[in-house]
Design a protein around this motif. Structure first.
Motif, mmCIF file in Angstrom:
data_model
loop_
_atom_site.group_PDB
_atom_site.id
_atom_site.type_symbol
_atom_site.label_atom_id
_atom_site.label_comp_id
_atom_site.label_asym_id
_atom_site.label_seq_id
_atom_site.Cartn_x
_atom_site.Cartn_y
_atom_site.Cartn_z
ATOM 1 N N SER A 71 8.435 -0.355 -6.712
ATOM 2 C CA SER A 71 7.103 0.561 -6.267
ATOM 3 C C SER A 71 7.451 1.922 -5.988
ATOM 4 C CB SER A 71 6.380 -0.066 -5.122
ATOM 5 O OG SER A 71 7.127 -0.050 -3.751
ATOM 6 N N SER A 106 -1.476 -9.822 0.622
ATOM 7 C CA SER A 106 -2.011 -8.804 -0.175
ATOM 8 C C SER A 106 -2.285 -8.586 -1.602
ATOM 9 C CB SER A 106 -1.182 -7.412 0.309
ATOM 10 O OG SER A 106 0.339 -7.664 -0.131
ATOM 11 N N TYR A 107 -1.324 -9.403 -2.317
ATOM 12 C CA TYR A 107 -1.259 -9.558 -3.546
ATOM 13 C C TYR A 107 -2.501 -10.361 -4.129
ATOM 14 C CZ TYR A 107 3.280 -7.758 -3.522
ATOM 15 O OH TYR A 107 4.551 -6.989 -3.267
ATOM 16 N N HIS A 140 1.217 -1.639 -3.103
ATOM 17 C CA HIS A 140 0.599 -2.627 -3.739
ATOM 18 C C HIS A 140 0.259 -2.310 -5.284
ATOM 19 C CE1 HIS A 140 -0.072 -3.205 0.415
ATOM 20 N NE2 HIS A 140 0.185 -4.640 0.069
ATOM 21 N N TYR A 141 0.007 -3.345 -6.051
ATOM 22 C CA TYR A 141 -0.254 -3.342 -7.505
ATOM 23 C C TYR A 141 -1.755 -2.962 -7.596
ATOM 24 C CZ TYR A 141 4.730 -4.737 -8.008
ATOM 25 O OH TYR A 141 6.007 -4.967 -7.961
ATOM 26 N N SER A 175 5.900 -7.610 -12.914
ATOM 27 C CA SER A 175 6.096 -6.501 -11.664
ATOM 28 C C SER A 175 6.867 -5.742 -12.053
ATOM 29 C CB SER A 175 5.954 -7.267 -10.443
ATOM 30 O OG SER A 175 7.224 -7.601 -10.035
ATOM 31 N N GLU A 231 -5.056 -5.678 -2.007
ATOM 32 C CA GLU A 231 -4.950 -4.507 -1.262
ATOM 33 C C GLU A 231 -5.028 -3.243 -2.065
ATOM 34 O OE1 GLU A 231 -4.573 -2.319 2.383
ATOM 35 O OE2 GLU A 231 -4.710 -4.539 1.972
ATOM 36 N N ARG A 232 -5.965 -2.571 -1.400
ATOM 37 C CA ARG A 232 -6.481 -1.099 -2.125
ATOM 38 C C ARG A 232 -6.815 -1.305 -3.532
ATOM 39 N NH1 ARG A 232 -3.984 3.341 0.638
ATOM 40 N NH2 ARG A 232 -3.788 2.657 2.866
ATOM 41 N N ARG A 277 -8.801 -8.196 -8.108
ATOM 42 C CA ARG A 277 -8.167 -9.218 -7.608
ATOM 43 C C ARG A 277 -7.673 -9.808 -8.895
ATOM 44 N NH1 ARG A 277 -12.421 -10.026 -2.758
ATOM 45 N NH2 ARG A 277 -11.537 -8.449 -1.549
ATOM 46 N N TRP A 283 8.464 -5.497 -4.890
ATOM 47 C CA TRP A 283 7.810 -4.329 -4.382
ATOM 48 C C TRP A 283 8.835 -3.427 -4.407
ATOM 49 C CZ3 TRP A 283 9.945 -2.225 -0.208
ATOM 50 C CH2 TRP A 283 10.759 -3.148 0.680
ATOM 51 N N THR A 296 -3.778 -8.958 4.056
ATOM 52 C CA THR A 296 -2.415 -8.327 3.922
ATOM 53 C C THR A 296 -1.522 -8.388 5.051
ATOM 54 O OG1 THR A 296 -3.534 -6.671 2.396
ATOM 55 C CG2 THR A 296 -1.511 -5.886 3.809
#
Length: 210
Positions: A131, A20-21, A187-188, A171, A25-26, A32, A128, A57
Protein backbone atom coordinates in the motif's frame (compact mmCIF):
# COMPACT_ATOMS: atom_id res chain seq x y z
CA UNK A 1 -22.69 -5.66 14.64
CA UNK A 2 -24.46 -4.74 11.41
CA UNK A 3 -27.73 -6.57 10.87
CA UNK A 4 -29.42 -6.90 7.50
CA UNK A 5 -33.10 -6.34 8.33
CA UNK A 6 -34.21 -7.88 5.04
CA UNK A 7 -32.28 -11.15 5.47
CA UNK A 8 -35.39 -13.14 6.40
CA UNK A 9 -36.86 -12.39 2.97
CA UNK A 10 -34.08 -14.40 1.29
CA UNK A 11 -33.63 -18.15 1.00
CA UNK A 12 -30.05 -18.01 2.32
CA UNK A 13 -28.46 -15.99 5.14
CA UNK A 14 -24.84 -14.87 5.34
CA UNK A 15 -22.58 -13.74 8.21
CA UNK A 16 -19.25 -12.01 7.59
CA UNK A 17 -16.67 -11.84 10.41
CA UNK A 18 -13.47 -9.81 10.40
CA UNK A 19 -11.69 -6.49 10.73
CA UNK A 20 -11.18 -3.40 8.54
CA UNK A 21 -11.08 -5.50 5.37
CA UNK A 22 -14.56 -6.82 6.12
CA UNK A 23 -16.18 -3.64 7.41
CA UNK A 24 -14.66 -1.82 4.43
CA UNK A 25 -12.71 1.02 6.04
CA UNK A 26 -13.08 4.22 3.99
CA UNK A 27 -15.41 2.65 1.41
CA UNK A 28 -19.17 2.67 1.00
CA UNK A 29 -21.33 -0.12 2.35
CA UNK A 30 -21.99 -1.41 -1.17
CA UNK A 31 -18.22 -1.71 -1.79
CA UNK A 32 -17.60 -4.10 1.11
CA UNK A 33 -16.32 -7.37 -0.32
CA UNK A 34 -18.97 -9.54 1.35
CA UNK A 35 -21.79 -7.22 0.23
CA UNK A 36 -20.37 -7.39 -3.31
CA UNK A 37 -20.25 -11.20 -3.00
CA UNK A 38 -23.91 -11.33 -2.03
CA UNK A 39 -24.73 -9.20 -5.06
CA UNK A 40 -22.75 -11.50 -7.36
CA UNK A 41 -24.55 -14.52 -5.92
CA UNK A 42 -27.91 -12.91 -6.62
CA UNK A 43 -26.81 -12.20 -10.19
CA UNK A 44 -26.23 -15.95 -10.47
CA UNK A 45 -29.76 -16.60 -9.21
CA UNK A 46 -28.73 -17.54 -5.68
CA UNK A 47 -31.27 -15.97 -3.33
CA UNK A 48 -29.01 -14.69 -0.55
CA UNK A 49 -29.44 -11.53 1.49
CA UNK A 50 -26.72 -9.01 2.22
CA UNK A 51 -24.59 -10.22 5.13
CA UNK A 52 -24.83 -9.51 8.78
CA UNK A 53 -21.38 -8.21 9.70
CA UNK A 54 -19.35 -8.38 12.90
CA UNK A 55 -16.15 -6.49 12.08
CA UNK A 56 -14.26 -3.35 13.04
CA UNK A 57 -11.08 -1.67 11.93
CA UNK A 58 -8.16 -2.63 14.16
CA UNK A 59 -9.54 -5.86 15.58
CA UNK A 60 -7.23 -8.78 16.28
CA UNK A 61 -8.42 -12.37 16.58
CA UNK A 62 -8.99 -11.95 20.33
CA UNK A 63 -10.91 -8.69 19.90
CA UNK A 64 -13.15 -10.21 17.23
CA UNK A 65 -13.94 -13.15 19.50
CA UNK A 66 -14.75 -10.78 22.37
CA UNK A 67 -17.01 -8.71 20.12
CA UNK A 68 -18.84 -11.81 18.92
CA UNK A 69 -19.56 -12.78 22.52
CA UNK A 70 -20.63 -9.23 23.37
CA UNK A 71 -22.99 -9.12 20.39
CA UNK A 72 -25.14 -11.86 21.88
CA UNK A 73 -25.88 -13.08 18.37
CA UNK A 74 -27.57 -16.49 18.59
CA UNK A 75 -28.58 -16.77 14.94
CA UNK A 76 -27.35 -19.46 12.59
CA UNK A 77 -26.51 -18.86 8.95
CA UNK A 78 -26.28 -20.72 5.66
CA UNK A 79 -22.92 -19.14 4.88
CA UNK A 80 -20.19 -17.73 7.16
CA UNK A 81 -16.97 -15.98 6.15
CA UNK A 82 -13.90 -15.15 8.23
CA UNK A 83 -11.06 -12.75 7.36
CA UNK A 84 -8.82 -11.87 10.32
CA UNK A 85 -5.18 -11.56 11.31
CA UNK A 86 -3.64 -8.44 9.81
CA UNK A 87 -3.77 -6.60 13.13
CA UNK A 88 -2.12 -9.51 14.91
CA UNK A 89 0.73 -9.13 12.42
CA UNK A 90 0.73 -5.32 12.55
CA UNK A 91 0.96 -5.27 16.35
CA UNK A 92 3.71 -7.86 16.41
CA UNK A 93 1.69 -10.49 18.23
CA UNK A 94 3.03 -14.03 18.25
CA UNK A 95 2.14 -16.52 15.58
CA UNK A 96 1.47 -19.17 18.23
CA UNK A 97 -1.15 -16.89 19.77
CA UNK A 98 -2.67 -16.31 16.37
CA UNK A 99 -2.91 -20.04 15.73
CA UNK A 100 -4.73 -20.69 19.00
CA UNK A 101 -7.14 -17.78 18.61
CA UNK A 102 -7.73 -18.40 14.89
CA UNK A 103 -8.61 -22.03 15.65
CA UNK A 104 -11.14 -20.83 18.22
CA UNK A 105 -12.65 -18.44 15.67
CA UNK A 106 -13.04 -21.29 13.19
CA UNK A 107 -15.00 -23.13 15.86
CA UNK A 108 -17.12 -20.02 16.50
CA UNK A 109 -17.75 -19.55 12.78
CA UNK A 110 -18.81 -23.19 12.54
CA UNK A 111 -21.30 -22.72 15.39
CA UNK A 112 -22.82 -19.81 13.45
CA UNK A 113 -23.12 -22.20 10.50
CA UNK A 114 -25.16 -24.62 12.63
CA UNK A 115 -22.13 -26.85 13.08
CA UNK A 116 -21.51 -27.28 9.36
CA UNK A 117 -17.87 -26.70 8.43
CA UNK A 118 -18.90 -27.00 4.79
CA UNK A 119 -20.78 -23.71 5.09
CA UNK A 120 -17.74 -21.76 6.32
CA UNK A 121 -14.94 -20.22 4.28
CA UNK A 122 -11.87 -18.15 5.11
CA UNK A 123 -10.18 -15.41 3.11
CA UNK A 124 -6.43 -15.00 3.44
CA UNK A 125 -4.92 -11.82 4.89
CA UNK A 126 -4.20 -9.16 2.23
CA UNK A 127 -0.67 -7.74 2.10
CA UNK A 128 -0.79 -4.11 3.29
CA UNK A 129 2.94 -3.88 2.59
CA UNK A 130 2.17 -2.97 -1.03
CA UNK A 131 0.00 0.00 0.00
CA UNK A 132 1.02 3.65 -0.39
CA UNK A 133 0.85 3.86 3.42
CA UNK A 134 3.75 1.40 3.65
CA UNK A 135 6.04 3.39 1.36
CA UNK A 136 9.44 3.73 2.99
CA UNK A 137 8.78 0.86 5.35
CA UNK A 138 10.16 -2.67 5.38
CA UNK A 139 7.82 -4.11 2.77
CA UNK A 140 9.73 -7.38 2.53
CA UNK A 141 9.29 -8.00 6.27
CA UNK A 142 5.56 -7.25 6.11
CA UNK A 143 5.13 -9.55 3.13
CA UNK A 144 7.09 -12.33 4.81
CA UNK A 145 5.09 -12.07 8.03
CA UNK A 146 1.76 -11.96 6.18
CA UNK A 147 2.78 -15.17 4.42
CA UNK A 148 3.62 -16.76 7.77
CA UNK A 149 0.28 -15.82 9.32
CA UNK A 150 -1.55 -17.02 6.22
CA UNK A 151 0.29 -20.35 6.32
CA UNK A 152 -1.07 -20.82 9.85
CA UNK A 153 -4.61 -19.94 8.76
CA UNK A 154 -4.43 -22.30 5.79
CA UNK A 155 -3.10 -25.11 7.97
CA UNK A 156 -5.87 -24.66 10.55
CA UNK A 157 -8.51 -24.53 7.81
CA UNK A 158 -7.19 -27.77 6.34
CA UNK A 159 -7.32 -29.46 9.74
CA UNK A 160 -10.88 -28.26 10.30
CA UNK A 161 -12.13 -29.11 6.81
CA UNK A 162 -12.86 -25.46 6.00
CA UNK A 163 -12.31 -23.90 2.58
CA UNK A 164 -9.47 -21.36 2.36
CA UNK A 165 -9.58 -18.71 -0.37
CA UNK A 166 -6.20 -17.13 -1.16
CA UNK A 167 -6.74 -13.45 -2.04
CA UNK A 168 -3.24 -12.31 -1.04
CA UNK A 169 -1.86 -12.41 -4.60
CA UNK A 170 -4.77 -10.20 -5.71
CA UNK A 171 -3.91 -7.67 -3.00
CA UNK A 172 -0.27 -7.64 -4.10
CA UNK A 173 -1.28 -7.01 -7.70
CA UNK A 174 -2.70 -3.66 -6.52
CA UNK A 175 0.82 -2.29 -5.95
CA UNK A 176 1.30 1.01 -7.75
CA UNK A 177 -2.40 1.42 -8.63
CA UNK A 178 -3.91 4.08 -6.37
CA UNK A 179 -7.40 3.29 -7.63
CA UNK A 180 -7.25 -0.01 -5.77
CA UNK A 181 -6.71 1.71 -2.43
CA UNK A 182 -9.03 3.74 -0.24
CA UNK A 183 -8.42 7.41 0.50
CA UNK A 184 -6.20 6.63 3.50
CA UNK A 185 -3.68 4.85 1.26
CA UNK A 186 -3.75 1.81 3.53
CA UNK A 187 -7.05 0.01 3.07
CA UNK A 188 -8.35 -1.35 -0.19
CA UNK A 189 -10.97 0.20 -2.44
CA UNK A 190 -14.14 -1.38 -3.72
CA UNK A 191 -12.31 -2.04 -6.97
CA UNK A 192 -9.83 -4.36 -5.27
CA UNK A 193 -12.47 -5.91 -3.01
CA UNK A 194 -14.56 -6.75 -6.05
CA UNK A 195 -11.74 -9.09 -7.07
CA UNK A 196 -11.93 -10.79 -3.66
CA UNK A 197 -15.67 -11.24 -4.10
CA UNK A 198 -15.16 -12.70 -7.57
CA UNK A 199 -12.53 -15.11 -6.23
CA UNK A 200 -14.89 -16.23 -3.45
CA UNK A 201 -17.96 -16.50 -5.70
CA UNK A 202 -17.51 -20.07 -6.99
CA UNK A 203 -16.60 -21.23 -3.49
CA UNK A 204 -19.70 -19.66 -1.95
CA UNK A 205 -21.92 -21.10 -4.66
CA UNK A 206 -20.53 -24.57 -4.09
CA UNK A 207 -20.89 -24.34 -0.29
CA UNK A 208 -24.53 -23.29 -0.57
CA UNK A 209 -25.24 -26.45 -2.57
CA UNK A 210 -24.18 -28.63 0.36
Amino acid sequence: MIINPDAAKSEYTFLSLGDSYTIGERVSETDRWSVQLAGLLRKDNVDVGNPDIIARTGWTTAELQEAIKASGNQKTYNLVSLLIGVNNQYRGQSQDQYRTEFRELLQTATKFAAGKTNRVFVLSIPDWGVSPFAAGGDKARVSREIDQFNAIAQDECQKAGIVYVDITPLSRSAAGDDSQFASDGLHYSGKQMKQWAEKALPVAKELLKK
